[in-house]
Design a protein around this motif. Structure first.
Motif, PDB file in Angstrom:
ATOM      1  N   GLY A 108       0.838  -1.199   0.000  1.00  0.00           N
ATOM      2  CA  GLY A 108       0.000   0.000   0.000  1.00  0.00           C
ATOM      3  C   GLY A 108       0.871   1.246   0.000  1.00  0.00           C
ATOM      4  N   VAL A 109       0.241   2.385  -0.226  1.00  0.00           N
ATOM      5  CA  VAL A 109       0.991   3.642  -0.285  1.00  0.00           C
ATOM      6  C   VAL A 109       0.421   4.636   0.726  1.00  0.00           C
ATOM      7  N   PHE A 110       1.302   5.181   1.559  1.00  0.00           N
ATOM      8  CA  PHE A 110       0.954   6.282   2.450  1.00  0.00           C
ATOM      9  C   PHE A 110       1.556   7.554   1.851  1.00  0.00           C
ATOM     10  N   ARG A 111       0.684   8.520   1.557  1.00  0.00           N
ATOM     11  CA  ARG A 111       1.156   9.733   0.876  1.00  0.00           C
ATOM     12  C   ARG A 111       0.843  10.970   1.707  1.00  0.00           C
ATOM     13  N   VAL A 129      -0.581   3.361  10.511  1.00  0.00           N
ATOM     14  CA  VAL A 129      -0.491   2.453   9.366  1.00  0.00           C
ATOM     15  C   VAL A 129       0.655   1.448   9.569  1.00  0.00           C
ATOM     16  N   ALA A 130       1.804   1.967  10.033  1.00  0.00           N
ATOM     17  CA  ALA A 130       3.006   1.127  10.133  1.00  0.00           C
ATOM     18  C   ALA A 130       2.885   0.074  11.229  1.00  0.00           C
ATOM     19  N   VAL A 174       2.174  -5.384   8.524  1.00  0.00           N
ATOM     20  CA  VAL A 174       3.268  -4.620   7.905  1.00  0.00           C
ATOM     21  C   VAL A 174       4.628  -5.184   8.302  1.00  0.00           C
ATOM     22  N   LYS A 175       5.423  -5.537   7.275  1.00  0.00           N
ATOM     23  CA  LYS A 175       6.771  -6.047   7.550  1.00  0.00           C
ATOM     24  C   LYS A 175       7.836  -4.983   7.321  1.00  0.00           C
TER      25      LYS A 175
END
Lengths: 238, 355
Positions: B278-281, B296-297, B302-303
């Motif tokens: 996925g993308v966090f912008r 999110v992290a 999430v690895k």
């Protein structure tokens, strides 16, 4: 679409009309038709999205590429002497991709003595979704300014009305109708209506201009087509 | 309204005029010269002032002056030109003057190249001028967002009495995309009053003073504390970000501007290989959406967190602050005008995963 007969075909139009995409596709179409082809990127206005950026792909199909200077990536609009060869080499058909406004078209003035001696076409690309091309008056005004700056007469209209990724058949059809009106008013032929290959079957019998099917070469760095971004399929194979 | 195809630089200029901006001061530099070019034609038609200054330094000081007099005002440049403006930006922050500064970034340092880059992140978010100050910094990733944020940039600048920067890489400035004009144009006559502006007392009030000089250190400290309190309010209220497919993702890309779009393409490549990415912008890179990134992290799925930039690694510092050690943070970037390919970005994620 009938491919150019003349020694030189000059492509102009406001930036964003897609004239560079058209010029690159036209070069490929001519080369694939077995013609000795050259493309001269004489855009002195735009720093990015220039036809010379596809030099590798063009040269791979035997197309000679000329660019405004040895430093195409710098904003130095110097005209290299080797471009002169396109005016004298009658065994070769050349496309000139001009910068996208009257300032860009001014380059042609420099080549007036050469152009006076040969047969050439000068096509004006329009995209109705660009603000300057919204109205017939707008297109005609821009076309005349371009002619004045380049000291040459436009000989044909190319309809490349599109909306980037959001282009639909209706968008192309609307542009084709618009181009027909423009062409009638200024008494010039429509050379073709341009659209991505996927629209060919749906549109080819419904247009004023003959359909010219293109593939997208002037992609943005994140656009994935038959490649994984930045590189084309043949580079992946290599 | 039907969509129109606009070039990023033209769109930003038109959006400014539609936002009620009636003063533009600037100096041409690639890859943003379409902004002054567009302004030179259209600002006078809108009844505004276009002035090509003798230098970038002159332009930012004209912005200071016009803003002090209450005008909605902007300037634009590209990296080396924005460096020249830093003193004026610091002065504007000191004097609490609103204004919008557009930076269409190219390769650096120094003159660098004219190709797209993101090497000015530290300058934009940490301040290239002197003193304790901050700018609200918007980092749009498409032309629609450019025009939508432009009006907001002017509004926030007025609301907080501070400069707002639009931080674009050259690709966003030069490319074409379809957009629609969502908001009606703003008339300068309808803008909120600026009772602090130096518009003349007409012998009816005490003079307003626009100044960043404090002789007394105590008074300057009070001024700084007050600015800091203002920046806290901005941090609380103005963080913007966007997430794409981050829920349950193994890989989180963090990127702004063009690299965010490369990251989306890279996520698509990884998906084909059975890896959910996925993308966090961040849309504001100051104030940085640290908590949102942390949320999110910290997900179990999430690895790795992979930062993508068109620099040798600047925003990655903010990513590390946000992630705060809960997951490994790695970096992929190219500088000087080279744009990483989606494949390179995807491969960086595979490497981070140890595959």
């Amino acid at each position: 679409m009938k491919l150019p007969e003349k020694q030189i075909t000059i492509i102009s139009g406001h930036y964003g009309t897609g004239k560079t995409e058209f010029a690159v596709n036209l070069a490929f179409a001519m080369a694939r038709d077995g013609r000795k082809t050259a493309l001269a990127d004489l855009d002195i206005v735009n720093p990015y999205f220039r036809s010379y950026e596809r030099t590798r792909e063009l040269e791979r199909e035997g197309i000679a590429v000329f660019v405004t200077s040895n430093f195409g990536k710098a904003d130095i609009p110097a005209l290299p002497p080797d471009i002169m060869s396109i005016f004298v080499n009658r065994q070769q058909q050349s496309i000139i991709d001009l910068g996208g406004d009257p300032v860009g078209a001014r380059v042609l003035g420099y080549y007036q003595p050469q152009l006076d001696r040969i047969d050439f076409d000068y096509w004006f690309v329009i995209n109705q979704n660009r603000v300057e091309n919204r109205t017939i008056e707008g297109v005609v005004r821009y076309l005349r300014l371009t002619e004045a700056a380049s000291k040459q007469r436009i000989t044909g209209i190319v309809n490349n009305t599109h909306l980037g990724d959001e282009t639909t058949a209706e968008v192309i059809l609307r542009g084709d109708e618009f181009a027909a009106k423009v062409a009638e008013i200024i008494n010039l032929p429509i050379i073709c209506t341009v659209g991505e290959r996927c629209f060919e079957e749906e549109l080819k019998s419904r247009l004023n201009g003959s359909f010219f099917a293109i593939d997208r070469y002037m992609t943005k760095p994140w656009e994935l087509g038959d490649h994984e971004g930045g590189q084309f399929a043949w580079q992946q194979e290599a | 309204m039907a969509k129109e195809l606009w070039k990023g630089n033209e769109a930003i200029a038109e959006a400014a005029i539609r936002a009620g901006c009636r003063c533009y001061f600037g100096y041409p530099i690639t890859p943003q010269s379409e902004i002054p070019e567009y302004m030179s034609l259209h600002m006078p038609k809108a009844g505004g002032v276009f002035l090509q200054s003798e230098s970038e330094i002159a332009a930012i000081n004209m912005v200071y002056g016009a803003s002090g007099a209450g005008a909605r005002v902007m300037t634009s440049s590209s990296s080396p030109g924005v460096s020249l403006k830093q003193e004026g930006i610091s002065y504007m922050c000191g004097a609490e003057l609103p204004g919008v500064i557009v930076n269409v970034m190219r390769g650096g340092p120094g003159l660098g190249t004219i190709q797209p880059a993101q090497g000015d992140y530290f300058q934009a978010t940490r301040g290239g001028g002197n003193g304790d100050y901050r700018l609200i910094v918007f980092a749009p990733a498409n032309i629609q967002e450019v025009v939508d944020l432009m009006q907001e940039a002017f509004e926030l600048a007025d609301q907080y009495r501070m400069p707002v920067m639009m931080l674009l890489d050259g690709m966003i400035g030069q490319m074409m995309e379809p957009i629609e004009w969502k908001k009606p144009p703003v008339s300068p006559d309808d803008l909120p009053a600026k009772p602090w502006a130096t518009t003349g007392t007409k012998e009816g009030r005490a003079p307003n003073i626009i100044n960043s000089l404090f002789i007394d250190p105590e008074a300057c400290n009070v001024h700084n504390q007050r600015l800091e309190e203002k920046y806290r309010r901005v941090i609380e209220n103005e963080q913007r970000y966007e997430t794409n497919d981050t829920d349950g993702a193994e890989v989180i890309f963090v990127a702004y501007g063009t690299p965010a779009r490369l990251a989306r393409a890279a996520a698509g490549l990884l998906e084909k290989e059975g890896i959910k990415a996925g993308v966090f912008r961040p849309v504001t890179v100051w104030p940085y959406p640290y908590e949102a990134l942390h949320e999110v992290a910290i997900q179990d799925s999430v690895k790795v967190v992979v930062t993508v930039e068109m620099s040798t690694g600047q925003m990655v510092d903010d990513v590390r602050i946000g992630v705060n050690g809960v997951k490994p943070v790695s970096f992929i970037g190219q500088a000087g005008g080279v744009i990483p390919t989606p494949r390179e970005v995807a491969n960086a994620a595979l490497k981070a995963l140890g595959r």
